[in-house]
Design a protein around this motif. Structure first.
Motif, short mmCIF file in Angstrom:
data_model
loop_
_atom_site.label_atom_id
_atom_site.label_comp_id
_atom_site.label_asym_id
_atom_site.label_seq_id
_atom_site.Cartn_x
_atom_site.Cartn_y
_atom_site.Cartn_z
N VAL A 1 -0.58 1.64 -2.90
CA VAL A 1 0.92 0.85 -3.50
C VAL A 1 1.17 1.19 -4.71
N SER A 2 0.13 1.31 -5.40
CA SER A 2 -0.01 1.61 -7.09
C SER A 2 1.02 2.94 -7.18
N GLU B 1 4.77 1.89 -6.87
CA GLU B 1 4.75 1.53 -7.98
C GLU B 1 4.44 2.00 -9.23
N LYS B 2 4.51 3.12 -8.81
CA LYS B 2 4.75 4.08 -10.47
C LYS B 2 6.01 5.13 -9.79
N THR C 1 8.51 3.14 -8.53
CA THR C 1 9.93 3.04 -8.37
C THR C 1 9.98 1.95 -9.60
N GLY C 2 8.54 2.10 -10.45
CA GLY C 2 8.73 1.10 -11.78
C GLY C 2 8.54 -0.36 -11.47
N CYS C 3 9.15 -0.62 -10.32
CA CYS C 3 8.95 -2.01 -9.53
C CYS C 3 8.29 -2.99 -8.93
N THR C 4 7.23 -4.30 -9.58
CA THR C 4 6.15 -4.58 -9.00
C THR C 4 5.73 -4.93 -7.46
N ILE C 5 4.89 -4.76 -6.92
CA ILE C 5 5.00 -5.09 -5.36
C ILE C 5 4.93 -6.30 -5.21
N ARG D 1 3.12 -9.53 -3.22
CA ARG D 1 1.98 -9.54 -1.85
C ARG D 1 2.56 -10.72 -1.11
#
Length: 324
Positions: free
Chosen positions: A200-201, A204-205, A207-211, A213
């Motif tokens: 998932v990181s 995140e890289k 999209t710049g979004c924090t996923i 949980r």
């Protein structure tokens, strides 16, 4: 018993036989880079019902629908810009996106467990060839009895479902060895429904979004792999073991010996070098080997929860959960 055809040595025969059986509305086992799938026509309700019956799977648990490519996926689901960006970056591969269905999709509601969304994945390898030749989506959960260890080889499938299905396509060992990561975009936020073979990181890289949980309490089942108890062997499962009891099997990590392992029924190391990708690929196969010893329980050494370790630990926690 099921007919087994090697896709590497006899791809033409494998593809021809697969088309014959799929057109009859029967499920077949196909190799994918994640795990082996039990595939059937996602537009045929009788074919989908046979998947549930073969696996003994509860029908409130939706099925992932596999597509040949993004173009096919767009005919069945609506993509928001963020979901499309993620799909373009990581398909084909171990990623499933949960998306709103189009009103005119022929994917049967039974495959979606009645939801107005559908989980979609584009696999690599011979599964892609099957989908391209078939021309329609294939619903394909893991090719095993519901709730049990997922199969990463044709032999695993044959031992479990060989007397219940017509055909197993043998593509060798699964490269990734864990089911796909499942994501859903809601109002511009990315939600993790199941960790899996895509880190998932990496999303995140991109999209710049924090996923986000999931919280454990009150989770709605809107994708596979969300049941509390899943991926379970016959033996009990004990996590974060610091020692081994007599009669237990041991699955360790990183080459670290545990006290008492000389009394274990078997000692396996997911990755002596501490490589989480190697550990993920070995996880289900090693669980099968440990379970086959007849051990009363399988002790797992601690595994880091970073990167693919998040998905590995998710599978182990569900394997260790109380069973209904």
């Amino acid at each position: 018993m099921a007919e087994v055809i090697n896709t590497r040595t006899n791809p033409e025969a494998a593809l021809r036989r697969a088309m014959e059986i799929l057109e009859q509305g029967l499920p077949i086992a196909i190799p994918t880079e994640t795990v082996y799938g039990l595939a059937a026509d996602a537009t045929n309700p009788e074919a989908i019902a046979r998947i549930y019956e073969t696996k003994g799977r509860p029908r409130f648990n939706p099925l992932i629908c596999h597509m040949a490519d993004l173009e096919m996926a767009e005919r069945h689901a609506r993509f928001d810009p963020l979901s499309r960006r993620i799909a373009e970056a990581f398909w084909p591969g171990p990623l499933t996106l949960v998306l709103p269905v189009r009103a005119d999709t022929p994917i049967h509601p039974l495959a979606r467990a009645g939801l107005d969304t559908v989980g979609i994945r584009v696999p690599t390898g011979f599964a892609h060839q099957v989908l391209t030749a078939f021309g329609r989506p294939l619903a394909a959960p893991s090719a095993n009895t519901s709730g049990r260890i997922s199969p990463t080889s044709a032999g695993h499938v044959n031992a479990d479902l060989g007397d219940r299905i017509e055909l197993i396509l043998d593509g060798g060992a699964s490269d990734v060895g864990l089911e796909s990561t499942i994501l859903k975009v809601v109002d511009g936020a990315i939600h993790l429904l199941r960790p899996g073979g895509l880190n998932v990181s990496d999303v995140e890289k991109l999209t710049g979004c924090t996923i986000i949980r999931p919280k454990s309490a009150g989770v709605t089942i809107e994708a596979p792999g969300m049941l509390a108890s899943h991926y379970a062997p016959d033996a009990g499962v004990r996590l974060n073991a610091s020692e081994v009891a007599p009669g237990e099997a041991l699955i360790r990590f990183g080459g670290q010996a545990l006290p008492g392992e000389d009394r274990a029924t078997i000692v396996l190391d997911l990755s002596p070098s501490g490589d989480l990708r190697e550990a993920a690929a070995n996880l289900f196969g090693y669980m099968q080997k440990a379970d086959a010893t007849g051990a009363r329980s399988i002790a797992f050494a601690p595994i880091p929860a970073t990167g693919l370790g998040e998905a590995i630990n998710d599978r182990l926690e569900r394997a260790a959960a109380p069973r209904s």
